[in-house]
Scaffold this motif. Structure first.
Motif, PDB file in Angstrom:
ATOM      1  N   GLU A   1      24.874  21.557  29.809  1.00  0.00           N
ATOM      2  CA  GLU A   1      23.759  22.648  29.449  1.00  0.00           C
ATOM      3  C   GLU A   1      23.896  23.569  30.434  1.00  0.00           C
ATOM      4  O   GLU A   1      24.092  23.133  31.984  1.00  0.00           O
ATOM      5  N   SER A   2      23.337  24.609  30.514  1.00  0.00           N
ATOM      6  CA  SER A   2      23.934  25.744  30.941  1.00  0.00           C
ATOM      7  C   SER A   2      22.440  26.258  30.507  1.00  0.00           C
ATOM      8  O   SER A   2      21.944  27.006  29.814  1.00  0.00           O
ATOM      9  N   LEU A   3      22.422  26.921  32.510  1.00  0.00           N
ATOM     10  CA  LEU A   3      21.039  28.652  32.789  1.00  0.00           C
ATOM     11  C   LEU A   3      21.026  29.195  31.956  1.00  0.00           C
ATOM     12  O   LEU A   3      20.514  29.938  31.341  1.00  0.00           O
ATOM     13  N   SER A   4      22.342  29.568  31.540  1.00  0.00           N
ATOM     14  CA  SER A   4      22.722  31.148  31.684  1.00  0.00           C
ATOM     15  C   SER A   4      23.759  31.302  31.440  1.00  0.00           C
ATOM     16  O   SER A   4      23.912  32.599  30.722  1.00  0.00           O
TER      17      SER A   4
ATOM     18  N   PRO B   1      29.133  31.135  22.359  1.00  0.00           N
ATOM     19  CA  PRO B   1      29.802  29.681  23.191  1.00  0.00           C
ATOM     20  C   PRO B   1      29.336  29.889  24.664  1.00  0.00           C
ATOM     21  O   PRO B   1      30.217  31.085  24.935  1.00  0.00           O
ATOM     22  N   MET B   2      30.288  28.435  25.142  1.00  0.00           N
ATOM     23  CA  MET B   2      30.094  29.201  26.416  1.00  0.00           C
ATOM     24  C   MET B   2      31.808  29.511  27.304  1.00  0.00           C
ATOM     25  O   MET B   2      32.323  28.813  26.707  1.00  0.00           O
TER      26      MET B   2
ATOM     27  N   ARG C   1      32.127  26.017  35.952  1.00  0.00           N
ATOM     28  CA  ARG C   1      31.475  25.144  36.145  1.00  0.00           C
ATOM     29  C   ARG C   1      31.834  23.582  36.690  1.00  0.00           C
ATOM     30  O   ARG C   1      31.646  22.715  37.236  1.00  0.00           O
ATOM     31  N   TYR C   2      33.472  23.395  36.521  1.00  0.00           N
ATOM     32  CA  TYR C   2      34.119  22.553  36.500  1.00  0.00           C
ATOM     33  C   TYR C   2      35.139  22.392  37.800  1.00  0.00           C
ATOM     34  O   TYR C   2      34.746  21.143  38.065  1.00  0.00           O
TER      35      TYR C   2
ATOM     36  N   SER D   1      34.635  18.809  27.044  1.00  0.00           N
ATOM     37  CA  SER D   1      32.738  18.149  27.405  1.00  0.00           C
ATOM     38  C   SER D   1      32.128  19.035  27.831  1.00  0.00           C
ATOM     39  O   SER D   1      31.041  19.554  27.301  1.00  0.00           O
ATOM     40  N   VAL D   2      32.591  20.068  28.349  1.00  0.00           N
ATOM     41  CA  VAL D   2      32.173  20.893  29.711  1.00  0.00           C
ATOM     42  C   VAL D   2      31.513  21.803  28.725  1.00  0.00           C
ATOM     43  O   VAL D   2      30.431  22.609  29.271  1.00  0.00           O
TER      44      VAL D   2
END
Ligand code: PMP
Length: 436
Positions: free
Chosen positions: A360-363, A367-368, A376-377, A355-356
């Motif tokens: 929503e990521s700023l930057s 794909p992430m 992030r996690y 799910s990470v």
């Protein structure tokens, strides 16, 4: 049609805008940001006071556009005093330029040298400012990846190696600049003499190519015998085509003072000075004056060490040891850096919820990338230690090379490193970060 402004492509949030607020909001131990969280040494602070207060000196007024003279003299003494530089005879009047940190030194150098369309070869992972500055000038960054072998012996020099064929293939008559960085951010690799000699033989074929050698971590080195710091400019015939760049930020824990410099041949230094004089005319005299004093003091004994530099390297080595032990026991294999204050560590064992990737990521690129999601996690959930994903140090085609490692900063006080150690110790032995 009006030409597009290169700034448009750069006016967007970066990894730094994302991870610092995330760390604060999550109450994470922040091992992301690359600056020391302690005060400068007492002699650094008193040098500043002395610089402001010494009557009759010009430290509170404008200085020359190239460099405040006491700093130019101190830098010439410093470099000429190094055995490997002694044959070069750095002249304080013509071979030294200072500006606002290594960052603006580099900006002046790119601005002074690049014409739109000129190519600049960058070795990735590369400090993210290089590529952005090249784009601002209308230049074209050409990325060459260091080879990354996470199964190699666990030092940064072994894990990150040169692909000389790729380097050679990336350089052409269009190449104006090659940027080197040793000790290297983010990996901690120190370029060996053999590697630098091979680079020098490649660049020798291109008379117009200038080498920028970013050496801001030059005094934070852990194995000065086995893996010494070597300035590219000191190799035969390389001084004339090299701008050696460094700064006081990391050495004296004064990243906010932004005192940086370039040492190089007259013609290149003059170009940079000509540029600076039309931008900010000169850099602040008082911080330059302070660093001139510090450079002299740093060669004297400090805290039972023969010099401040010896103390600095030993202090960082101790911090590296603490963080490496914490990472090893958490099953995150550190890639031991030979220099600098970052540890890249192999995270391939770690798992975290899918799910990470949807957050929503700023930057983050889309794909992430895995390193981004994992960072992030680790920052917001488990172990609540903020780290930096290395993918922003790669060009879009090569972000995949960053997927299995993250960067930890150890320029942090004992209490912060100890808290990080406690939190890392809670990671489940299976490497599943969802398990507590
Ligand atoms: N080069 C490298 C490799 C860096 O890591 C940094 C700071 N993180 C800089 C240059 C910037 O140096 P300064 O603060 O002197 O501008």
């Amino acid at each position: 049609m009006a030409a597009s402004n290169p700034l448009d492509a750069l006016s967007k949030p970066t990894v730094w805008h994302e991870f610092s607020p995330l760390a604060n909001a999550s109450n994470a131990v922040n091992l992301g940001q690359g600056f020391p969280n302690w005060d400068p040494a007492p002699f650094v602070v008193t040098s500043m006071v002395d610089s402001v207060q010494t009557p009759g000196t010009s430290t509170n007024q404008y200085c020359r556009p190239n460099c405040h003279l006491p700093l130019a003299n101190a830098l010439a003494d410093e470099y000429n005093g190094r055995p490997s530089w002694s044959h070069l005879n750095v002249d304080p009047m013509t071979n030294v330029m200072s500006s606002l940190g290594c960052t603006q030194v580099m900006y002046c150098a790119f601005r002074a040298l690049l014409q739109p369309g000129d190519e600049v070869v960058l070795l990735e992972p590369a400090f993210d400012i290089y590529g952005s500055q090249v784009i601002l000038m209308g230049g074209v960054p050409k990325f060459v990846s260091l080879k990354t072998d996470l199964t190699a012996p666990p030092t940064s020099n072994d894990v990150f190696t040169f692909d000389f064929d790729a380097l050679e293939a990336s350089i052409s008559e269009k190449t104006r600049v090659l940027v080197l960085n040793t000790p290297h951010n983010p990996t901690g690799k120190m370029f060996s003499r053999e590697e630098l000699e091979r680079i020098s033989s490649i660049v020798s074929n291109y008379p117009n190519l200038v080498v920028f050698s970013d050496e801001v971590y030059e005094h934070i080195v852990f194995d000065p015998e086995g893996s010494p710091h070597i300035s590219f400019a000191t190799l035969p015939n390389m001084f004339e085509r090299t701008l050696t760049m460094s700064s006081a930020g990391k050495t004296f824990s004064t990243t906010g003072w932004k005192v940086g410099w370039a040492i190089g041949p007259d013609d290149l230094i003059k170009k940079m000075t000509d540029l600076q004089q039309w931008v900010n005319f000169s850099s602040p005299s008082v911080t330059q004056d302070t660093i001139a004093r510090c450079l002299k003091r740093a060669r004297e004994p400090y805290e039972e060490f023969p010099t401040f530099y010896d103390w600095l390297a030993a202090d960082y080595k101790k911090r590296r040891g603490v963080l490496e032990a914490a990472l090893t026991s958490a099953g995150i294999s550190p890639i031991s850096p030979q220099g600098g204050f970052f540890i890249c560590a192999d995270t391939s064992r770690l798992t975290f919820p899918d799910s990470v990737y949807e957050e929503e990521s700023l930057s983050a690129p889309s794909p992430m990338p895995r390193d981004w999601a994992l960072a992030r996690y680790m920052t917001h959930t488990n172990p609540k230690v903020a780290v930096i994903p290395p993918s922003p140090f790669y060009s879009p085609e090569n972000v995949d090379q960053a997927k299995n490692y993250v960067r930890f900063a150890f320029c942090k006080t004992d209490d912060l490193l100890e808290e990080a150690q406690l939190r890392l110790a809670t990671i489940d032995p299976t490497g599943d970060l969802e398990k507590k």
